[in-house]
Design a protein around this motif. Structure first.
Motif, mmCIF file in Angstrom:
data_model
loop_
_atom_site.group_PDB
_atom_site.id
_atom_site.type_symbol
_atom_site.label_atom_id
_atom_site.label_comp_id
_atom_site.label_asym_id
_atom_site.label_seq_id
_atom_site.Cartn_x
_atom_site.Cartn_y
_atom_site.Cartn_z
ATOM 1 N N HIS A 12 -5.251 -18.777 72.253
ATOM 2 C CA HIS A 12 -4.000 -18.075 72.698
ATOM 3 C C HIS A 12 -3.719 -17.923 74.078
ATOM 4 C CE1 HIS A 12 -3.500 -17.827 68.153
ATOM 5 N NE2 HIS A 12 -4.901 -17.101 68.141
ATOM 6 N N GLY A 13 -2.323 -17.687 74.581
ATOM 7 C CA GLY A 13 -2.269 -17.476 75.822
ATOM 8 C C GLY A 13 -2.375 -18.760 76.438
ATOM 9 N N LEU A 14 -2.309 -18.316 77.926
ATOM 10 C CA LEU A 14 -2.360 -19.008 79.094
ATOM 11 C C LEU A 14 -3.902 -20.008 78.994
ATOM 12 C CD1 LEU A 14 -1.058 -20.513 81.706
ATOM 13 C CD2 LEU A 14 -2.212 -18.698 83.009
ATOM 14 N N LEU A 15 -4.694 -19.180 78.727
ATOM 15 C CA LEU A 15 -6.232 -20.008 78.638
ATOM 16 C C LEU A 15 -6.136 -20.813 77.306
ATOM 17 C CD1 LEU A 15 -8.864 -17.225 79.590
ATOM 18 C CD2 LEU A 15 -7.838 -19.279 81.023
ATOM 19 N N GLY A 16 -5.256 -20.477 76.320
ATOM 20 C CA GLY A 16 -5.136 -21.370 75.082
ATOM 21 C C GLY A 16 -4.481 -22.464 75.445
ATOM 22 N N LEU A 17 -3.448 -22.596 76.318
ATOM 23 C CA LEU A 17 -2.632 -23.734 76.715
ATOM 24 C C LEU A 17 -3.513 -24.519 77.480
ATOM 25 C CD1 LEU A 17 -0.080 -25.258 76.881
ATOM 26 C CD2 LEU A 17 0.434 -23.781 78.823
ATOM 27 N N ALA A 18 -4.329 -23.901 78.342
ATOM 28 C CA ALA A 18 -5.300 -24.964 78.788
ATOM 29 C C ALA A 18 -6.174 -25.485 78.215
ATOM 30 C CB ALA A 18 -5.907 -23.912 80.248
ATOM 31 N N GLY A 19 -6.605 -24.688 77.194
ATOM 32 C CA GLY A 19 -7.732 -25.681 76.329
ATOM 33 C C GLY A 19 -7.066 -26.434 75.558
ATOM 34 N N ARG A 20 -5.628 -26.691 75.363
ATOM 35 C CA ARG A 20 -5.445 -27.577 74.570
ATOM 36 C C ARG A 20 -4.937 -28.776 75.513
ATOM 37 N NH1 ARG A 20 -2.829 -23.289 72.205
ATOM 38 N NH2 ARG A 20 -1.016 -23.419 73.708
#
Length: 416
Positions: A216-224
C-alpha cells in the motif's frame, strides 16, 4: 743507345768491371738477402757506379709490386664476385641478430596494466554471463535463477567500474570518453557498452526488491511498477551482454603486444565462453537443482567455446603460442582447463545434488578467473621478450618476399 738488358746482365757486367779494375770493393753477390737489397733500394744508398743498376732494380721491383697488386686485387674481386654468385668464395651476409634489448630496454614497451585490469576482464565477463542467466530464468519462469543472475550482474559491473576507474586514475576520465563515439576504437566502444549496460543491469537488480516492499501507499505503487520495468531492463542488459563479454578480447588484440595481437580471432571466443561458464557457475551455486537447467546448458556451451579458443591459441600461433604454454601463464591456463572440464562434468553428472552443483559452480568461476589472468600474463610475457617481436616480423617479411618472388635479404646484392 741500346736499351738496357735484363737486371742479371747488368749485375754480371758490373762485377766483371770491378774484377778488371781490381778495385778495393768486394764483389757484389747475387745471393744477398732480398731484405737488404730492398732496404738499399728504398734508402737510395747505392754506389755511384751502380746507379743505373739500382734504378733498374727499383723499376723492376715497382713493376713486380704493381703487377702483384693488380693480380691480388683481381683475385679478391673475382672472389667477391664468385661469392656473390654463390659459386664459391666467402659468402657476404649480415650476422644473425641477437635477441637482446636496446640499451637495456625491450623492443616493445610492456603493458602498464596490472592485476586490476585482469580482474576487470573477469568481472566484465561475469556480469555479462549473469545477465544472460537472469534472462534465461526470467523467460523460463525460474525466479531463483533470475534473482541470482540480476544481483550478481549488478555487483560484477560495479566492481568493473571500480577496477576501470582505478586504472584510469580519475573518474572524470571515464566521463571524457563519452564525448566521442569512435567505432574503430575498442576502448571508445567499450565505454559506450558499459554506459548502456550498467543502468539496465542496475534497474533489473533493483526490481528484485519489489517483493519486500509494502503493498500500500507509494512504496506499494513502486512495488507494482518495478517488475515490468525490471523485465524490460533485464532483457536490455542481456541484449548488450554479448558485446560486454567480447569487447575486452578485441581491446587486447588491438594492441601491439605480439601474443594478444596475433590471437585476435580467438580472444573474443575465449572471453565469450568464459563469460558463459562464469554465469553458469553463479546459477549452479545459487539456484536449486530443479531450476538449474539453463545454467547447466550454459556451462556446456561456455566450456566448449573456452576450451576450443584456448586450444587454438596454444597451437595455431606457432612461436607466439609459447607465452601461453610456459611459466605462470601456462600453469594458469592448464589449471583453468582442468577446472572447466571438472565443473562441466559435475554439472551434468550431479544434476540432482545441490552440493555437487555448488562445487561445479565454484570450479567454473575459478576456471574463468584463471583463464582471464592466464591470457593477461601471457601477453605481458610476450611483450617483454624481443624474440616474440623480431622472429614473427622476419617470417612475415620472408613470406611476402617469397610470394612476390623477390630476392632474400640475407643474400648479397648481384655483382655490378
Amino acid at each position: 743507345m741500346t736499351p738496357p738488358g735484363p737486371v742479371g746482365d747488368r749485375f754480371r757486367r758490373f762485377r766483371e768491371r770491378l774484377a778488371a779494375a781490381g778495385g778495393d770493393r768486394p764483389p757484389v753477390s747475387d745471393e744477398r738477402p732480398d731484405a737488404a737489397r730492398n732496404a738499399e733500394l728504398a734508402t737510395g744508398a747505392d754506389h755511384p757506379n751502380d746507379r743505373n743498376t739500382a734504378a733498374g732494380n727499383r723499376t723492376a721491383a715497382g713493376n713486380r709490386t704493381a703487377a702483384g697488386n693488380r693480380t691480388a686485387d683481381g683475385n679478391r674481386t673475382a672472389g667477391r664476385r664468385r661469392g656473390r654468385r654463390g659459386g664459391g668464395g666467402e659468402e657476404l651476409r649480415v650476422p644473425e641478430a641477437e635477441f637482446t634489448s636496446y640499451y637495456g630496454r625491450p623492443v616493445l614497451k610492456p603493458p602498464v596494466w596490472k592485476w586490476d585490469i585482469a580482474a576487470y576482464l573477469f568481472t566484465g565477463g561475469l556480469a555479462a554471463g549473469s545477465s544472460l542467466l537472469a534472462a534465461g530464468g526470467q523467460l523460463t519462469g525460474r525466479p531463483a535463477l533470475r534473482r541470482a543472475g540480476r544481483v550478481t550482474a549488478l555487483a560484477a559491473v560495479s566492481a568493473s567500474a571500480v577496477f576501470l576507474v582505478k586504472d584510469l586514475g580519475r573518474p572524470a576520465r571515464f566521463h571524457h570518453m563519452l564525448r566521442v563515439a569512435k567505432p574503430t576504437s575498442p576502448m571508445s566502444m567499450g565505454t559506450w557498452i558499459l554506459t548502456a549496460y550498467g543502468p539496465a543491469a542496475g534497474v533489473a537488480a533493483i526490481a528484485e526488491a519489489a517483493g519486500v516492499l509494502p503493498r500500500h501507499g507509494l512504496l506499494g505503487l513502486a512495488g507494482r511498477v518495478l517488475p515490468p520495468i525490471g523485465h524490460a531492463a533485464g532483457l536490455l542488459a542481456a541484449g548488450t551482454a554479448p558485446a560486454l563479454a567480447t569487447y575486452t578480447g578485441v581491446l587486447l588484440a588491438d594492441t601491439a603486444v605480439p601474443s594478444w595481437h596475433e590471437a585476435y580471432p580467438e580472444l573474443p571466443v575465449i572471453f565469450a565462453g568464459s563469460a558463459l561458464a562464469s554465469g553458469a557457475g553463479v546459477g549452479l551455486l545459487a539456484a536449486p537443482p530443479a531450476q538449474a537447467g539453463p545454467a547447466r546448458r550454459m556451462a556446456v556451451a561456455g566450456a566448449a567455446l573456452e576450451l576450443y579458443g584456448a586450444h587454438r591459441v596454444e597451437t595455431r600461433l606457432g612461436l607466439l603460442s609459447e607465452p601461453y604454454r610456459l611459466g605462470r601463464p601456462g600453469r594458469l591456463l592448464r589449471a583453468g582447463r582442468l577446472l572447466t572440464a571438472g565443473g562441466v562434468a559435475g554439472a551434468l553428472l550431479g544434476r540432482r545434488s545441490r552440493v555437487v552443483g555448488a562445487l561445479s559452480g565454484t570450479a567454473l568461476l575459478a576456471a574463468s578467473v584463471l583463464t582471464r589472468f592466464g591470457i593477461f600474463y601471457g601477453g605481458v610475457a610476450s611483450a617483454r621478450d624481443p624474440r616474440y617481436t623480431v622472429v614473427p616480423q622476419r617470417e612475415r617479411v620472408e613470406a611476402r618476399r617469397s610470394g612476390m618472388d623477390l630476392p632474400s635479404d640475407r643474400a648479397a646484392p648481384p655483382a655490378v
